[in-house]
Scaffold this motif. Structure first.
Motif, PDB file in Angstrom:
ATOM      1  N   GLY A  48       7.196  -8.356  -5.733  1.00  0.00           N
ATOM      2  CA  GLY A  48       7.455  -7.428  -6.918  1.00  0.00           C
ATOM      3  C   GLY A  48       6.475  -6.121  -6.774  1.00  0.00           C
ATOM      4  N   LEU A  49       5.392  -6.122  -6.313  1.00  0.00           N
ATOM      5  CA  LEU A  49       4.611  -4.882  -6.202  1.00  0.00           C
ATOM      6  C   LEU A  49       5.305  -3.709  -5.064  1.00  0.00           C
ATOM      7  CD1 LEU A  49       0.959  -6.517  -6.309  1.00  0.00           C
ATOM      8  CD2 LEU A  49       2.342  -5.320  -8.230  1.00  0.00           C
ATOM      9  N   ILE A  50       5.926  -4.288  -4.396  1.00  0.00           N
ATOM     10  CA  ILE A  50       6.847  -3.485  -3.226  1.00  0.00           C
ATOM     11  C   ILE A  50       7.974  -3.045  -3.963  1.00  0.00           C
ATOM     12  CG2 ILE A  50       7.932  -3.377  -0.991  1.00  0.00           C
ATOM     13  CD1 ILE A  50       6.069  -5.673  -0.272  1.00  0.00           C
ATOM     14  N   VAL A  51       8.731  -3.874  -4.548  1.00  0.00           N
ATOM     15  CA  VAL A  51      10.076  -3.465  -5.003  1.00  0.00           C
ATOM     16  C   VAL A  51      10.121  -2.765  -6.337  1.00  0.00           C
ATOM     17  CG1 VAL A  51      12.345  -4.587  -5.940  1.00  0.00           C
ATOM     18  CG2 VAL A  51      11.167  -5.419  -3.909  1.00  0.00           C
ATOM     19  N   PHE A  52       9.344  -2.847  -7.205  1.00  0.00           N
ATOM     20  CA  PHE A  52       9.610  -2.206  -8.543  1.00  0.00           C
ATOM     21  C   PHE A  52       9.065  -0.697  -8.454  1.00  0.00           C
ATOM     22  CE2 PHE A  52       9.891  -6.596 -10.078  1.00  0.00           C
ATOM     23  CZ  PHE A  52      11.099  -6.498 -10.613  1.00  0.00           C
ATOM     24  N   PRO A  53       7.959  -0.433  -7.646  1.00  0.00           N
ATOM     25  CA  PRO A  53       7.553   0.680  -7.469  1.00  0.00           C
ATOM     26  C   PRO A  53       8.761   1.748  -6.700  1.00  0.00           C
ATOM     27  CG  PRO A  53       5.796  -0.722  -7.039  1.00  0.00           C
ATOM     28  CD  PRO A  53       6.749  -1.201  -7.148  1.00  0.00           C
ATOM     29  N   VAL A  54       9.277   0.872  -5.875  1.00  0.00           N
ATOM     30  CA  VAL A  54      10.503   1.684  -5.188  1.00  0.00           C
ATOM     31  C   VAL A  54      11.543   1.965  -6.035  1.00  0.00           C
ATOM     32  CG1 VAL A  54      12.257   1.551  -3.336  1.00  0.00           C
ATOM     33  CG2 VAL A  54       9.730   0.960  -2.904  1.00  0.00           C
ATOM     34  N   PHE A  55      11.986   0.914  -6.724  1.00  0.00           N
ATOM     35  CA  PHE A  55      13.126   1.194  -7.882  1.00  0.00           C
ATOM     36  C   PHE A  55      12.784   2.686  -8.681  1.00  0.00           C
ATOM     37  CE2 PHE A  55      14.758  -3.483  -7.975  1.00  0.00           C
ATOM     38  CZ  PHE A  55      15.411  -3.206  -6.908  1.00  0.00           C
ATOM     39  N   PHE A  56      11.460   2.489  -9.391  1.00  0.00           N
ATOM     40  CA  PHE A  56      11.046   3.563 -10.427  1.00  0.00           C
ATOM     41  C   PHE A  56      11.081   4.861  -9.501  1.00  0.00           C
ATOM     42  CE2 PHE A  56      10.700  -0.119 -13.104  1.00  0.00           C
ATOM     43  CZ  PHE A  56      10.823   0.406 -14.322  1.00  0.00           C
ATOM     44  N   ALA A  57      10.501   4.933  -8.519  1.00  0.00           N
ATOM     45  CA  ALA A  57      10.425   6.387  -7.782  1.00  0.00           C
ATOM     46  C   ALA A  57      11.916   6.802  -7.451  1.00  0.00           C
ATOM     47  CB  ALA A  57       9.511   5.738  -6.264  1.00  0.00           C
ATOM     48  N   VAL A  72       0.973  -1.179   0.030  1.00  0.00           N
ATOM     49  CA  VAL A  72      -0.014  -0.145  -0.010  1.00  0.00           C
ATOM     50  C   VAL A  72       0.889   1.251   0.013  1.00  0.00           C
ATOM     51  CG1 VAL A  72      -1.651   1.345   1.303  1.00  0.00           C
ATOM     52  CG2 VAL A  72      -1.926  -1.152   1.046  1.00  0.00           C
ATOM     53  N   TYR A  73       2.107   1.467   0.597  1.00  0.00           N
ATOM     54  CA  TYR A  73       2.990   2.261   1.097  1.00  0.00           C
ATOM     55  C   TYR A  73       3.600   2.550  -0.506  1.00  0.00           C
ATOM     56  CZ  TYR A  73       7.089   4.759   1.752  1.00  0.00           C
ATOM     57  OH  TYR A  73       8.307   5.916   1.472  1.00  0.00           O
ATOM     58  N   ALA A  74       3.981   1.404  -1.193  1.00  0.00           N
ATOM     59  CA  ALA A  74       4.686   1.732  -2.506  1.00  0.00           C
ATOM     60  C   ALA A  74       3.800   2.015  -3.697  1.00  0.00           C
ATOM     61  CB  ALA A  74       5.126   0.148  -2.728  1.00  0.00           C
ATOM     62  N   ALA A  75       2.185   1.904  -3.350  1.00  0.00           N
ATOM     63  CA  ALA A  75       1.564   2.314  -4.436  1.00  0.00           C
ATOM     64  C   ALA A  75       1.300   3.898  -4.398  1.00  0.00           C
ATOM     65  CB  ALA A  75       0.040   1.726  -4.264  1.00  0.00           C
ATOM     66  N   THR A  76       1.639   4.446  -3.218  1.00  0.00           N
ATOM     67  CA  THR A  76       1.612   5.935  -3.279  1.00  0.00           C
ATOM     68  C   THR A  76       2.912   6.527  -3.758  1.00  0.00           C
ATOM     69  OG1 THR A  76       2.626   6.011  -0.949  1.00  0.00           O
ATOM     70  CG2 THR A  76       0.381   5.661  -0.921  1.00  0.00           C
ATOM     71  N   LEU A  77       3.847   5.966  -3.958  1.00  0.00           N
ATOM     72  CA  LEU A  77       5.086   6.588  -4.637  1.00  0.00           C
ATOM     73  C   LEU A  77       5.012   7.152  -6.069  1.00  0.00           C
ATOM     74  CD1 LEU A  77       7.789   4.028  -3.114  1.00  0.00           C
ATOM     75  CD2 LEU A  77       6.938   6.151  -2.232  1.00  0.00           C
ATOM     76  N   PRO A  78       5.692   7.977  -6.319  1.00  0.00           N
ATOM     77  CA  PRO A  78       5.475   8.720  -7.678  1.00  0.00           C
ATOM     78  C   PRO A  78       5.914   7.927  -8.846  1.00  0.00           C
ATOM     79  CG  PRO A  78       7.320   9.717  -6.530  1.00  0.00           C
ATOM     80  CD  PRO A  78       6.562   8.802  -5.498  1.00  0.00           C
ATOM     81  N   GLY A  79       6.697   6.667  -8.504  1.00  0.00           N
ATOM     82  CA  GLY A  79       7.046   5.833  -9.595  1.00  0.00           C
ATOM     83  C   GLY A  79       6.366   4.732  -9.601  1.00  0.00           C
ATOM     84  N   ALA A  80       5.179   4.592  -8.958  1.00  0.00           N
ATOM     85  CA  ALA A  80       4.362   3.130  -9.010  1.00  0.00           C
ATOM     86  C   ALA A  80       3.994   2.777 -10.155  1.00  0.00           C
ATOM     87  CB  ALA A  80       3.395   3.332  -7.870  1.00  0.00           C
ATOM     88  N   ALA A  81       3.310   3.859 -11.009  1.00  0.00           N
ATOM     89  CA  ALA A  81       2.712   3.464 -12.051  1.00  0.00           C
ATOM     90  C   ALA A  81       3.739   2.835 -13.050  1.00  0.00           C
ATOM     91  CB  ALA A  81       2.210   4.467 -12.888  1.00  0.00           C
ATOM     92  N   GLU A  82       5.049   3.281 -13.369  1.00  0.00           N
ATOM     93  CA  GLU A  82       5.936   3.122 -14.481  1.00  0.00           C
ATOM     94  C   GLU A  82       6.607   1.485 -13.866  1.00  0.00           C
ATOM     95  OE1 GLU A  82       5.906   5.947 -12.967  1.00  0.00           O
ATOM     96  OE2 GLU A  82       6.014   7.337 -14.579  1.00  0.00           O
ATOM     97  N   GLY A  83       6.591   1.371 -12.430  1.00  0.00           N
ATOM     98  CA  GLY A  83       7.057   0.025 -11.800  1.00  0.00           C
ATOM     99  C   GLY A  83       6.232  -0.995 -12.139  1.00  0.00           C
ATOM    100  N   TYR A  84       4.790  -0.529 -11.829  1.00  0.00           N
ATOM    101  CA  TYR A  84       3.666  -1.633 -12.420  1.00  0.00           C
ATOM    102  C   TYR A  84       3.715  -1.951 -13.727  1.00  0.00           C
ATOM    103  CZ  TYR A  84       1.700  -0.118  -7.655  1.00  0.00           C
ATOM    104  OH  TYR A  84       1.410  -0.349  -6.437  1.00  0.00           O
TER     105      TYR A  84
END
Length: 442
Positions: free
Chosen positions: A262-271, A181-193
């Motif tokens: 992956g739903l945690i890690v990739f939004p963090v990467f792209f953010a 849920v936290y990762a979904a709020t990050l600015p890079g979440a859409a690109e990560g998904y």
């Protein structure tokens, strides 16, 4: 020799098996293997292999374990096929090797929890990883991790494995949902998904065979298949319940948790503008730790993430150690405490090179994960599909509520698709592992 232990409840067995599957393979290894292998295209191949290769082989282990009521080596003589006990020997060796370096990575995780609380890696995540990933300090935390594992396994099936699973597995899931849920709020979440969940069909068609070896290895690693864990856990079953239903629940839970990672890690990467695939075996520790230092509430988020990683690592390590301890107890009749102490001493010594040099860890992982796990799975498929088929169907059918054609379909899946895929992947991986050894050590 005393009577064999059993699970107290069906829920305890399922949670322990899920705990075995849900380990570092899901949260540490899965994201960086996915990133290195093409993102969403890898995810598609991985999911197919888990369902159509991993699950059928896992069910073989459950069948052998439940019928034999023996450890991974003695299970084959117990069901009348002593000439196939090499499968159990390979599984035991594989588990021994995996746990020897797995505990080193577990030690890293403990250090990163401390580093998150104190902010020790905020000055430079890469430098911090260099400090914690090798040396005497690493060996000390390696020993601490393996002693934590021994402390639980020493209490036995019901008081150790089952109680720990009932506490730790729900904790892992709850904390991961919080971070997702936290990762979904990050600015890079859409690109990560998009990177993670939107496969390019053209890439998938052109790269499927290239992705297959990594996906197959990850599928077996994450399901704890091919190492004898599920034979051992199946041997503690004392009633005729549906193995297919339990296996499906375990596979589904394990897969959902891997995908959730992956739903945690990739939004963090792209953010944070981190390129997926950077960092290799240390990606979780370098890239993510670096990202946590600049994220809002990053110290808390980092602490929660590495606590999740530790809990997951422990649940999986419990099961691997239990394979070895179960064999020693059944063979020698010595006390569980003595068998556990001797096992962890040997595992610690064998894993020491990986605590002092990352190249050894890479080699250990390549041998165990890319060759021995898949070899064990291939031999299990050949055995169940072509030698043990009639008895396997009989045991598999106990407690089964599915249509009657399902057991025979399972056998034919083992005979052809599983054997073909694993034979191909194993042939590819052996060449790659030889190259890894030459590059790393020679």
């Amino acid at each position: 020799m005393g009577s064999r232990e059993t699970w107290a409840t069906r829920l305890g067995f399922i949670l322990a098996a899920i705990g075995s599957a849900v380990g570092l393979g899901n949260i540490w290894r899965f994201p960086f293997i996915t990133a290195e292998s093409g993102g969403a295209a890898f995810l598609v191949v991985y999911l197919l292999l888990v369902a159509f290769i991993g699950l059928p082989v896992m069910l073989v282990e459950f069948v052998i374990g439940r019928e034999s009521k023996q450890n991974v080596v003695d299970a084959f003589p117990a069901i009348g096929y002593g000439n196939w006990k090499a499968i159990g020997v390979i599984g035991s060796i594989t588990g021994f090797i995996i746990l020897s370096y797995y505990s080193v990575v577990g030690g890293w995780v403990i250090q990163y929890i401390l580093g998150s609380i104190t902010g020790a890696y905020t000055g430079g995540a890469e430098a911090y990883f260099g400090q914690v990933s090798s040396g005497l300090n690493t060996a000390g935390f390696d020993l601490l991790f393996i002693l934590l594992v021994a402390g639980v396994v020493g209490f036995g099936v019901r008081d150790g494995l089952e109680r720990a699973a009932k506490l730790l597995v729900p904790s892992v899931v709850g904390l991961m949902l919080f971070l997702a849920v936290y990762a979904a709020t990050l600015p890079g979440a859409a690109e990560g998904y998009a990177y993670y969940l939107s496969p390019n069909l053209a890439t998938l068609r052109s790269d499927a065979l290239a992705i297959l070896p990594a996906a197959a290895g990850q599928a077996f690693f994450t399901l704890s298949t091919g190492v004898g864990v599920m034979i051992t856990y199946g041997s503690y079953l004392d009633e005729d319940r549906s193995l297919l239903r339990d296996g499906f629940v375990i596979m589904l839970a394990d897969t959902c948790i891997a995908v959730l990672a992956g739903l945690i890690v990739f939004p963090v990467f792209f953010a944070q503008g981190i390129a997926p695939g950077d960092g290799g075996i240390g990606a979780t520790f370098v890239s993510l730790a670096g990202a946590f230092t600049t994220l809002p509430g990053g110290r808390l988020v980092g602490t929660v993430f590495f606590v999740i990683l530790l809990l997951a690592a422990l649940t999986s390590a419990f099961s691997i150690l239990e394979v070895i301890v179960s064999f020693i107890i059944d063979t020698t009749g010595i006390a569980r405490s003595t068998a556990t102490t001797g096992s962890v001493a040997g595992i610690f010594v064998v894993g020491l090179p990986t605590a002092f040099d990352l190249q050894y860890l890479t080699v250990y992982d390549a041998i165990a994960n890319n060759v021995l796990l898949l070899l064990g799975g291939l031999l299990l498929a050949l055995f169940a599909g072509w030698v043990y088929a009639t008895d396997a169907v009989t045991e598999f059918s106990k407690g089964l509520t599915a249509p009657q054609f399902v057991p025979k379909l399972w056998i034919w899946v083992l005979r052809v698709p599983v054997v073909v895929v694993l034979s191909y992947v194993l042939s590819q991986n052996i060449a790659d592992v030889i190259q890894t050894i030459q590059t790393s050590l020679l």
